[in-house]
Design an enzyme around this catalytic site. Structure first.
Site, mmCIF file in Angstrom:
data_model
loop_
_atom_site.group_PDB
_atom_site.id
_atom_site.type_symbol
_atom_site.label_atom_id
_atom_site.label_comp_id
_atom_site.label_asym_id
_atom_site.label_seq_id
_atom_site.Cartn_x
_atom_site.Cartn_y
_atom_site.Cartn_z
ATOM 1 N N CYS A 97 85.314 53.343 37.458
ATOM 2 C CA CYS A 97 86.312 52.936 37.969
ATOM 3 C C CYS A 97 87.020 52.832 36.973
ATOM 4 O O CYS A 97 86.966 51.970 36.504
ATOM 5 C CB CYS A 97 86.413 52.189 39.483
ATOM 6 S SG CYS A 97 85.361 52.685 40.897
ATOM 7 N N ASP A 98 87.811 53.359 37.139
ATOM 8 C CA ASP A 98 88.836 52.348 35.634
ATOM 9 C C ASP A 98 90.276 52.981 37.061
ATOM 10 O O ASP A 98 90.763 54.142 37.054
ATOM 11 C CB ASP A 98 88.893 52.718 34.138
ATOM 12 C CG ASP A 98 89.746 51.962 33.553
ATOM 13 O OD1 ASP A 98 89.343 50.883 33.464
ATOM 14 O OD2 ASP A 98 90.799 52.639 32.926
ATOM 15 N N GLN A 99 91.546 52.312 36.552
ATOM 16 C CA GLN A 99 92.714 51.900 36.641
ATOM 17 C C GLN A 99 94.196 51.971 35.795
ATOM 18 O O GLN A 99 93.998 51.028 34.357
ATOM 19 C CB GLN A 99 93.348 52.308 38.195
ATOM 20 C CG GLN A 99 94.786 51.869 38.388
ATOM 21 C CD GLN A 99 95.194 51.186 40.025
ATOM 22 O OE1 GLN A 99 95.169 50.024 39.626
ATOM 23 N NE2 GLN A 99 95.079 51.689 40.860
ATOM 24 N N ALA A 134 90.884 56.458 37.618
ATOM 25 C CA ALA A 134 89.899 57.520 38.161
ATOM 26 C C ALA A 134 88.941 56.385 38.300
ATOM 27 O O ALA A 134 88.030 55.872 38.560
ATOM 28 C CB ALA A 134 89.465 57.602 36.217
#
Length: 221
Positions: A97-99, A134
């Site tokens: 995950c990434d933001q 994401a």
């Protein structure tokens, strides 16, 4: 029966793994689901699905590439985090995950300090911030990769400087992009939120992830 424990920790080859949802009666081999993240917020979100999982912190450089758009950065890093732990889990479903938060086209990072958080909240006052969250689900056994970006638009109200100070002293959100924890007191700084997945803003879009897991044949309910 699975009894949900509070993050037992086990060290393997110098790496810290956190085992969630496992009991002493559970199989000794690693569970099928792996969360490649250091975020306690994502760990807490994933626990809502009541599936046993392991957490391993990926070694990934999270700096954006030159001329890379925020959405592209979030998607690339989500995939990179999943792939980073793949050698340790050759037959698993790995979640990365990434933001990336964006204000007026410019990315907003984690403040790290009180002064940076004050500057961020002042800049966001009365404006809208777009959060690209994401998620990547990598099947390390088959090589199948599913990715998605779940955007969330947050409209911040016109709060006063004194409110900023009181909020930061109370919650200290210095590890949070945008300096406001929407799952906590940060919600009082917000006017409205626009998203197809309320969990995306906290860091892990569970609606999208559940869809991905179903595609991999994982029963959740």
């Amino acid at each position: 029966m699975i009894v949900f424990l509070r993050y037992p920790v086990k060290k393997i080859a110098g790496k810290i793994l956190i085992w969630q949802g496992l009991t002493t009666q559970s199989p000794v081999h690693p569970p099928r689901l792996v969360l490649a993240s250091s975020s306690p917020y994502r760990r807490s979100l994933l626990a809502r699905l009541r599936l046993p999982f392991v957490v391993q912190v990926p070694a990934v450089d999270e700096v954006a590439l030159p001329d890379e758009d925020p959405r592209g950065t979030a998607l690339r890093l989500a995939q990179a985090k999943a792939r980073a732990v793949m050698p340790d889990f050759p037959a698993a479903l790995i979640i990365g995950c990434d933001q990336v938060a964006v204000l007026e086209g410019a990315p907003i990072g984690k403040p790290g300090t009180h002064a940076n958080a004050v500057a961020q909240l002042r800049a966001m006052r009365g404006r809208r911030v777009l959060f690209h969250t994401a998620v990547a689900l990598l099947n390390s056994g088959t090589g199948t990769l599913q990715t998605a970006d779940v955007p969330t638009t947050v409209h911040f109200r016109k709060y006063e400087d004194a409110e900023i100070e009181r909020y930061l002293v109370a919650e200290r959100p210095y590890d949070c992009a945008g300096s406001a924890k929407i799952e906590g007191m940060g919600i009082v700084l917000v006017e409205r939120v626009e998203s197809t997945d309320p969990s995306a803003l906290i860091g892990l879009p569970l609606i999208q992830l559940a869809t991905m897991l179903r595609h991999e044949g994982v029963p959740i309910v």
